[in-house]
Motif scaffolding. Structure first.
Motif, PDB file in Angstrom:
ATOM      1  N   UNK A  71       0.853  -1.198   0.000  1.00 30.49           N
ATOM      2  CA  UNK A  71       0.000   0.000   0.000  1.00 30.49           C
ATOM      3  C   UNK A  71       0.884   1.242   0.000  1.00 30.49           C
ATOM      4  N   UNK A  72       0.607   2.121  -0.958  1.00 32.09           N
ATOM      5  CA  UNK A  72       1.300   3.402  -1.062  1.00 32.09           C
ATOM      6  C   UNK A  72       0.328   4.541  -0.790  1.00 32.09           C
ATOM      7  N   UNK A  73       0.763   5.519  -0.017  1.00 33.50           N
ATOM      8  CA  UNK A  73       0.108   6.825   0.007  1.00 33.50           C
ATOM      9  C   UNK A  73       0.510   7.536  -1.287  1.00 33.50           C
ATOM     10  N   UNK A 133      -0.438  -3.930  -6.039  1.00 38.57           N
ATOM     11  CA  UNK A 133      -0.231  -2.548  -5.601  1.00 38.57           C
ATOM     12  C   UNK A 133      -1.570  -1.854  -5.383  1.00 38.57           C
ATOM     13  N   UNK A 134      -1.694  -1.183  -4.228  1.00 43.43           N
ATOM     14  CA  UNK A 134      -2.843  -0.342  -3.933  1.00 43.43           C
ATOM     15  C   UNK A 134      -2.344   1.047  -3.549  1.00 43.43           C
ATOM     16  N   UNK A 135      -3.053   2.054  -4.007  1.00 48.03           N
ATOM     17  CA  UNK A 135      -2.841   3.423  -3.544  1.00 48.03           C
ATOM     18  C   UNK A 135      -4.036   3.805  -2.677  1.00 48.03           C
ATOM     19  N   UNK A 136      -3.761   4.372  -1.515  1.00 54.02           N
ATOM     20  CA  UNK A 136      -4.821   4.895  -0.643  1.00 54.02           C
ATOM     21  C   UNK A 136      -4.447   6.337  -0.314  1.00 54.02           C
ATOM     22  N   UNK A 137      -5.291   7.270  -0.726  1.00 54.03           N
ATOM     23  CA  UNK A 137      -4.956   8.684  -0.603  1.00 54.03           C
ATOM     24  C   UNK A 137      -6.084   9.484   0.033  1.00 54.03           C
ATOM     25  N   UNK A 181      -9.842   0.690   4.807  1.00 53.62           N
ATOM     26  CA  UNK A 181      -9.510   0.126   3.496  1.00 53.62           C
ATOM     27  C   UNK A 181      -8.561  -1.058   3.662  1.00 53.62           C
ATOM     28  N   UNK A 182      -7.550  -0.898   4.519  1.00 52.75           N
ATOM     29  CA  UNK A 182      -6.607  -2.005   4.719  1.00 52.75           C
ATOM     30  C   UNK A 182      -7.315  -3.227   5.322  1.00 52.75           C
ATOM     31  N   UNK A 183      -8.226  -2.973   6.245  1.00 54.45           N
ATOM     32  CA  UNK A 183      -9.000  -4.068   6.833  1.00 54.45           C
ATOM     33  C   UNK A 183      -9.817  -4.775   5.758  1.00 54.45           C
ATOM     34  N   UNK A 184     -10.424  -4.014   4.889  1.00 59.03           N
ATOM     35  CA  UNK A 184     -11.212  -4.563   3.780  1.00 59.03           C
ATOM     36  C   UNK A 184     -10.338  -5.441   2.876  1.00 59.03           C
ATOM     37  N   UNK A 206      -3.035  -0.932  12.285  1.00 56.85           N
ATOM     38  CA  UNK A 206      -2.865  -2.328  11.920  1.00 56.85           C
ATOM     39  C   UNK A 206      -3.169  -2.640  10.470  1.00 56.85           C
ATOM     40  N   UNK A 207      -3.337  -3.945  10.198  1.00 57.40           N
ATOM     41  CA  UNK A 207      -3.636  -4.479   8.871  1.00 57.40           C
ATOM     42  C   UNK A 207      -2.499  -4.225   7.876  1.00 57.40           C
ATOM     43  N   UNK A 208      -1.276  -4.302   8.357  1.00 60.53           N
ATOM     44  CA  UNK A 208      -0.081  -4.276   7.514  1.00 60.53           C
ATOM     45  C   UNK A 208       1.039  -4.927   8.313  1.00 60.53           C
ATOM     46  N   UNK A 209       1.881  -5.692   7.627  1.00 55.24           N
ATOM     47  CA  UNK A 209       2.958  -6.398   8.331  1.00 55.24           C
ATOM     48  C   UNK A 209       4.080  -5.454   8.743  1.00 55.24           C
ATOM     49  N   UNK A 210       4.458  -4.535   7.833  1.00 56.54           N
ATOM     50  CA  UNK A 210       5.551  -3.598   8.097  1.00 56.54           C
ATOM     51  C   UNK A 210       5.156  -2.203   7.622  1.00 56.54           C
ATOM     52  N   UNK A 211       5.440  -1.222   8.464  1.00 57.93           N
ATOM     53  CA  UNK A 211       5.126   0.177   8.152  1.00 57.93           C
ATOM     54  C   UNK A 211       6.415   0.975   8.020  1.00 57.93           C
TER      55      UNK A 211
END
Length: 222
Positions: A71-73, A133-137, A181-184, A206-211
């Motif tokens: 996931x990218x901003x 790849x997902x973008x969440x903005x 969105x990440x939870x979804x 949460x809902x990501x392994x590494x930030x």
């Protein structure tokens, strides 16, 4: 002795309460120097490089437990708005204004942002290794066409989905929009290995392994 003690306390109180904050002009000059000196670019490269190394490690050693994703901003993560930010920073000491999240929309609307190259390199690595790849903005849905054109123009040509904000969540982190969105995505069977952004709020929940937090001294989204 009592008078001396009271005088000392008044002096301490005066310094603690009425200490002048850093002058806005010099703070903006400090930010511009941080960029112009190359320090900002170096720190971007270090963080994006760490994210790429982590992604490569996980892909080599992971056992199947969901579709690998990243996931990218967008702003100050995939894309740099610094040319517009520079104009604002130079104007701040004259207008006496502050850099608020509401100013981000006119900064991004021209859709001429450049790619942040170390992040683009991370993106290309993910694509090459079949990571979704997902973008969440925080950009609004009304900015979709311009944002897509800008992303594709600078090299982000493939992705699964670009998630954009609703007006009540636009340009701020309250309401858990990005977390939702990440939870979804997790419920849809994706394992978000890497979540990368310039804002701390994007990396919480949460809902990501590494930030991975990219540097951004220019603005803060609450």
């Amino acid at each position: 002795m009592r008078k001396l003690f009271l005088s000392f306390m008044i002096l301490v109180f005066s310094f603690s309460v009425y200490a002048e904050p850093a002058n806005l002009y010099w703070k903006t000059q400090e930010m511009l120097h941080y960029y112009n000196s190359g320090q900002y670019a170096r720190e971007l490269a270090v963080t994006a490089g760490r994210a790429k190394t982590q992604l490569a490690f996980v892909l080599r050693h992971r056992k199947e437990h969901g579709k690998p994703a990243i996931v990218f901003d967008v702003d100050e993560t995939a894309l740099s708005n610094f040319q517009a930010i520079r104009l604002l920073l130079n104007a701040l000491p004259r207008v006496g204004d502050k850099f608020s999240p509401k100013m981000l929309k006119p900064l991004t609307d021209p859709y001429h942002a450049s790619a942040i190259l170390p992040v683009l390199k991370l993106y290309k690595f993910a694509i090459k290794h079949h990571v979704t790849v997902f973008f969440i903005t925080g950009r609004l849905e009304s900015q979709r066409a311009g944002t897509i054109a800008n992303l594709k123009k600078v090299g982000y040509t493939k992705w699964q989905h670009l998630y954009m904000s609703q007006p009540k969540y636009a340009y701020h982190n309250e309401g858990g929009f990005k977390v939702g969105i990440r939870k979804k995505l997790e419920h849809e069977g994706y394992d978000i290995i890497i979540n990368i952004s310039d804002q701390h709020g994007d990396l919480e929940g949460g809902y990501a392994d590494y930030n991975f937090k990219l540097p951004n001294p220019f603005y803060y989204i609450q």
